[in-house]
Design a protein around this motif. Structure first.
Motif: not given
Length: 216
Positions: A55, A58-59, A133, A137-139, A142-143, A210, A216
């Motif tokens: 996480l 990814a952030l 990733s 559709r990055f989020t 990553v999920a 990212a 974002s």
């Protein structure tokens, strides 16, 4: 994510979490010395720590490490020192009577925090995010990576601990525990070999994929 890429992701996670490394060697030693039940916080701590690390990457932790490469050097040195300490603890345990009284598997918090100085965990997370990733559709991607590490990785690391626990009864005889712990200590030290060869390439790749905070 296309089916072909999903299969590749599952294979990547299986290889990275199922092969020898600091986590799995420590789990096998913990199983042999303390058993499976007492090692459960250690197992879940590894899983939680890797999820939090993923996480963080990814952030935006990847770009931060790319900007300050000395942070990676500090993590490598910290991880090496801690692994040497754990190897020393293993060498000190000489009898199962000592183990039953004094064996202390890593706690949940200790195992989770250890991932931040574990070079294999960094390589695994950074490479996984950089490779699988998808910028568009990055989020969601990553999920999916996080789910793969949880569903595939947790049973595999648990199997190392169960294998060590299965050996525990055999270690009652003679000097077997001493030899086993010394072998595990040597393997932990040997696992330091790739620590200082970790390249910054995956960090830069994550930085490129990212999304920026402004986007974002």
């Amino acid at each position: 994510m296309p089916v072909e890429q999903l299969v590749a992701l599952i294979g990547f996670v299986a290889v990275m979490t199922g092969t020898p490394g600091p986590n799995n060697l420590m789990l096998m030693a913990s199983g042999a010395n303390a058993g499976f039940r007492r090692s459960l916080p250690h197992i879940f701590g590894i899983t939680f720590g890797c999820q939090v690390m993923l996480l963080g990457v990814a952030l935006g932790l990847g770009p931060l490490l790319s900007r300050f490469p000395q942070a990676l050097t500090a993590l490598r040195i910290g991880g090496a020192l801690y692994l040497l300490y754990l190897a020393w603890r293993l060498v000190r345990t000489r009898h199962l009577s000592e183990t039953d009284r004094d064996a202390r598997p890593l706690t949940f918090i200790q195992a989770a925090l250890f991932q931040w100085v574990n070079p294999k965990a960094w390589m695994m997370i950074l490479t996984g995010v950089a490779t699988f990733s998808q910028p568009g559709r990055f989020t969601a991607s990553v999920a999916l990576i996080a789910a793969a590490f949880l569903v595939v990785g947790l049973p595999l690391i648990s199997s190392w601990n169960l294998f060590g626990a299965a050996l525990k009864s055999r270690l009652h005889q003679g000097r077997r525990l001493v030899l086993f712990n010394r072998a595990m200590a040597l393997l932990l030290v040997a696992s330091l070999y790739p620590t200082f060869g970790m390249e910054p390439g995956p960090v830069e790749a994550v930085s490129a994929k990212a999304p920026s905070p402004a986007a974002s």
